[in-house]
Motif scaffolding. Sequence first.
Motif, PDB file in Angstrom:
ATOM      1  N   ASP A 240       0.525  -1.481   0.146  1.00  0.00           N
ATOM      2  CA  ASP A 240      -0.036  -0.050  -0.293  1.00  0.00           C
ATOM      3  C   ASP A 240       0.428   1.079  -0.406  1.00  0.00           C
ATOM      4  N   ALA A 241       0.563   2.512  -0.687  1.00  0.00           N
ATOM      5  CA  ALA A 241       1.333   3.977  -0.995  1.00  0.00           C
ATOM      6  C   ALA A 241       0.006   4.826  -0.333  1.00  0.00           C
ATOM      7  N   PHE A 242       1.309   5.748  -0.335  1.00  0.00           N
ATOM      8  CA  PHE A 242       0.497   7.573  -0.314  1.00  0.00           C
ATOM      9  C   PHE A 242       0.975   7.945  -1.486  1.00  0.00           C
ATOM     10  N   VAL A 243       0.509   9.324  -2.011  1.00  0.00           N
ATOM     11  CA  VAL A 243       1.467   9.839  -2.720  1.00  0.00           C
ATOM     12  C   VAL A 243       1.055  11.158  -3.020  1.00  0.00           C
ATOM     13  N   ALA A 244       2.228  11.893  -1.560  1.00  0.00           N
ATOM     14  CA  ALA A 244       1.613  13.415  -1.561  1.00  0.00           C
ATOM     15  C   ALA A 244       2.323  14.098  -2.645  1.00  0.00           C
ATOM     16  N   ALA A 245       1.811  15.377  -2.742  1.00  0.00           N
ATOM     17  CA  ALA A 245       2.095  16.876  -3.097  1.00  0.00           C
ATOM     18  C   ALA A 245       2.779  17.701  -2.088  1.00  0.00           C
ATOM     19  N   PRO A 246       3.588  18.304  -1.902  1.00  0.00           N
ATOM     20  CA  PRO A 246       3.981  19.139  -0.576  1.00  0.00           C
ATOM     21  C   PRO A 246       3.422  20.889  -1.945  1.00  0.00           C
ATOM     22  N   ARG A 247       3.625  21.578  -0.708  1.00  0.00           N
ATOM     23  CA  ARG A 247       2.985  22.869  -0.967  1.00  0.00           C
ATOM     24  C   ARG A 247       4.433  23.810  -1.132  1.00  0.00           C
ATOM     25  N   GLY A 248       3.974  24.843  -2.960  1.00  0.00           N
ATOM     26  CA  GLY A 248       5.447  25.519  -3.312  1.00  0.00           C
ATOM     27  C   GLY A 248       6.110  24.507  -3.777  1.00  0.00           C
ATOM     28  N   GLU A 249       7.784  25.079  -4.110  1.00  0.00           N
ATOM     29  CA  GLU A 249       8.876  24.160  -4.419  1.00  0.00           C
ATOM     30  C   GLU A 249      10.140  24.204  -4.142  1.00  0.00           C
ATOM     31  N   ASP A 250      10.385  24.533  -2.604  1.00  0.00           N
ATOM     32  CA  ASP A 250      11.435  24.263  -2.125  1.00  0.00           C
ATOM     33  C   ASP A 250      12.029  23.082  -2.250  1.00  0.00           C
ATOM     34  N   PRO A 251      13.205  23.230  -2.434  1.00  0.00           N
ATOM     35  CA  PRO A 251      13.715  21.588  -1.909  1.00  0.00           C
ATOM     36  C   PRO A 251      13.549  21.177  -0.475  1.00  0.00           C
ATOM     37  N   ALA A 252      14.220  22.090  -0.047  1.00  0.00           N
ATOM     38  CA  ALA A 252      14.109  21.619   1.492  1.00  0.00           C
ATOM     39  C   ALA A 252      13.078  21.230   2.420  1.00  0.00           C
ATOM     40  N   VAL A 253      11.520  21.748   1.376  1.00  0.00           N
ATOM     41  CA  VAL A 253      10.717  21.458   2.564  1.00  0.00           C
ATOM     42  C   VAL A 253      10.537  20.441   1.928  1.00  0.00           C
ATOM     43  N   PHE A 254      10.905  19.798   0.255  1.00  0.00           N
ATOM     44  CA  PHE A 254      10.809  18.015   0.233  1.00  0.00           C
ATOM     45  C   PHE A 254      11.915  17.278   1.183  1.00  0.00           C
ATOM     46  N   GLU A 255      13.004  17.616   1.304  1.00  0.00           N
ATOM     47  CA  GLU A 255      13.596  16.800   2.154  1.00  0.00           C
ATOM     48  C   GLU A 255      12.870  16.523   3.447  1.00  0.00           C
ATOM     49  N   ARG A 256      13.401  17.797   3.363  1.00  0.00           N
ATOM     50  CA  ARG A 256      12.378  17.909   4.804  1.00  0.00           C
ATOM     51  C   ARG A 256      11.106  16.978   5.668  1.00  0.00           C
ATOM     52  N   LEU A 257      10.023  16.952   4.743  1.00  0.00           N
ATOM     53  CA  LEU A 257       8.794  15.757   4.484  1.00  0.00           C
ATOM     54  C   LEU A 257       8.949  14.504   4.825  1.00  0.00           C
ATOM     55  N   ALA A 258       9.690  14.071   3.886  1.00  0.00           N
ATOM     56  CA  ALA A 258      10.171  12.970   3.801  1.00  0.00           C
ATOM     57  C   ALA A 258      11.258  12.427   4.964  1.00  0.00           C
ATOM     58  N   GLU A 259      12.510  13.266   5.310  1.00  0.00           N
ATOM     59  CA  GLU A 259      13.267  12.404   6.394  1.00  0.00           C
ATOM     60  C   GLU A 259      11.784  12.569   7.732  1.00  0.00           C
ATOM     61  N   THR A 260      10.886  13.293   7.696  1.00  0.00           N
ATOM     62  CA  THR A 260       9.726  12.865   9.095  1.00  0.00           C
ATOM     63  C   THR A 260       9.154  12.159   8.347  1.00  0.00           C
ATOM     64  N   MET A 261       8.409  11.508   7.543  1.00  0.00           N
ATOM     65  CA  MET A 261       8.106  10.534   6.908  1.00  0.00           C
ATOM     66  C   MET A 261       8.514   9.415   7.079  1.00  0.00           C
ATOM     67  N   ARG A 262       9.913   9.538   6.799  1.00  0.00           N
ATOM     68  CA  ARG A 262      10.923   7.776   7.517  1.00  0.00           C
ATOM     69  C   ARG A 262      10.807   7.509   8.473  1.00  0.00           C
ATOM     70  N   SER A 263      10.307   8.107   9.334  1.00  0.00           N
ATOM     71  CA  SER A 263       9.988   8.512  10.856  1.00  0.00           C
ATOM     72  C   SER A 263       9.125   7.472  11.235  1.00  0.00           C
ATOM     73  N   TRP A 264       8.026   7.089  10.254  1.00  0.00           N
ATOM     74  CA  TRP A 264       7.116   7.228  11.200  1.00  0.00           C
ATOM     75  C   TRP A 264       6.759   5.447  11.068  1.00  0.00           C
ATOM     76  N   PRO A 265       5.977   4.894  11.529  1.00  0.00           N
ATOM     77  CA  PRO A 265       5.467   3.757  11.812  1.00  0.00           C
ATOM     78  C   PRO A 265       5.155   2.730  10.446  1.00  0.00           C
ATOM     79  N   LYS A 266       5.519   2.514  10.262  1.00  0.00           N
ATOM     80  CA  LYS A 266       4.949   0.950   8.653  1.00  0.00           C
ATOM     81  C   LYS A 266       4.907   1.925   8.155  1.00  0.00           C
ATOM     82  N   VAL A 267       6.608   2.601   7.614  1.00  0.00           N
ATOM     83  CA  VAL A 267       6.592   3.047   6.347  1.00  0.00           C
ATOM     84  C   VAL A 267       8.026   2.896   6.027  1.00  0.00           C
ATOM     85  N   ALA A 268       7.668   1.765   5.303  1.00  0.00           N
ATOM     86  CA  ALA A 268       9.247   1.011   4.680  1.00  0.00           C
ATOM     87  C   ALA A 268      10.469   1.801   3.524  1.00  0.00           C
ATOM     88  N   HIS A 269       9.489   2.294   2.925  1.00  0.00           N
ATOM     89  CA  HIS A 269      10.086   3.060   1.834  1.00  0.00           C
ATOM     90  C   HIS A 269       9.750   4.530   1.424  1.00  0.00           C
TER      91      HIS A 269
END
Length: 298
Positions: free
Chosen positions: A123-152
């Motif tokens: 199962d998967a979720f596909v999320a679209a961030p607001r704006g186009e700041d790469p730093a925001v993308f990296e922060r969101l990705a790091e946050t999501m990797r720490s969530w339980p049951k998230v493999a990749h």
Amino acid sequence: MMNWFYLHGRAIAHALRRLAGQPLGTLLSALVVGIALSLPGGGYLLLDNVASLARGVSGTPEISVFLDMGAGAADVALIERRLKAEPALASYRYVPRDEALQQLQRGGLGDVLGGLSANPLPDAFVAAPRGEDPAVFERLAETMRSWPKVAHVQLDSAWVKRLHALLGLGRSAVMMLAGLLGFALVIVTFNTIRLQILTQRPEIEVSRLLGATDPFIRRPFYWFGGLQGALGGLVALGTVWLGVEALAAPVAALAESYGAVFALSGPGVPESLVIVAFATFLGWLGAAISVRRHLAGA
């Protein structure tokens, strides 16, 4: 206060008479200022349009969150609540594993997937961030990797980083060009006001004998430089709009070749005000430097 308005009104009227009294010189000065400022102004506008075109061609960057194969309905609901509470996300959608398998089968992999005994996709979720700041993308990705049951977590932001780097380089080059041309335009106004002071030297001496103060004498020169710059700013706006009209059809054809619908846009009200204000400031600055340099000995 009324006296202040009256004095500046007289100075403006005097400057306008000087501008109208030499129409050819006024026109040539406005053309010099306008054409020079249209280069950085048009370049900055072109960069913004290119960024919009690139976004339309490349699509919106997304973050794919793949869950563990053992994730249940409660885990999916927890991830969805966290995505919904994330203010940096513009949208998200849930892609069940069965739906993902069907998409692959429709994509031409039916024969390959048909030999599998079980669905290997999570199962998967596909999320679209607001704006186009790469730093925001990296922060969101790091946050999501720490969530339980998230493999990749897969981050689709490489093209965004390249685009931001190219646009940053282009904007830096445009700002450098604006600084160099602005310096040149200050010199042009400096020389124009110097000639005005030399021409009006007898009039200035008589005014001082009659008791005129230095601010009273200088004020028309300041307005002359500012109004000359403002005229140049209006010429710059007209030049940029002519460039937009000339490039609109070729840019639309280029976008259409990539399957995108795009229309080249001209400067809006804020951009127009910035161009005219910048030109006015350059004219005033050149006049102020020239007045301080030459009027003391007039």
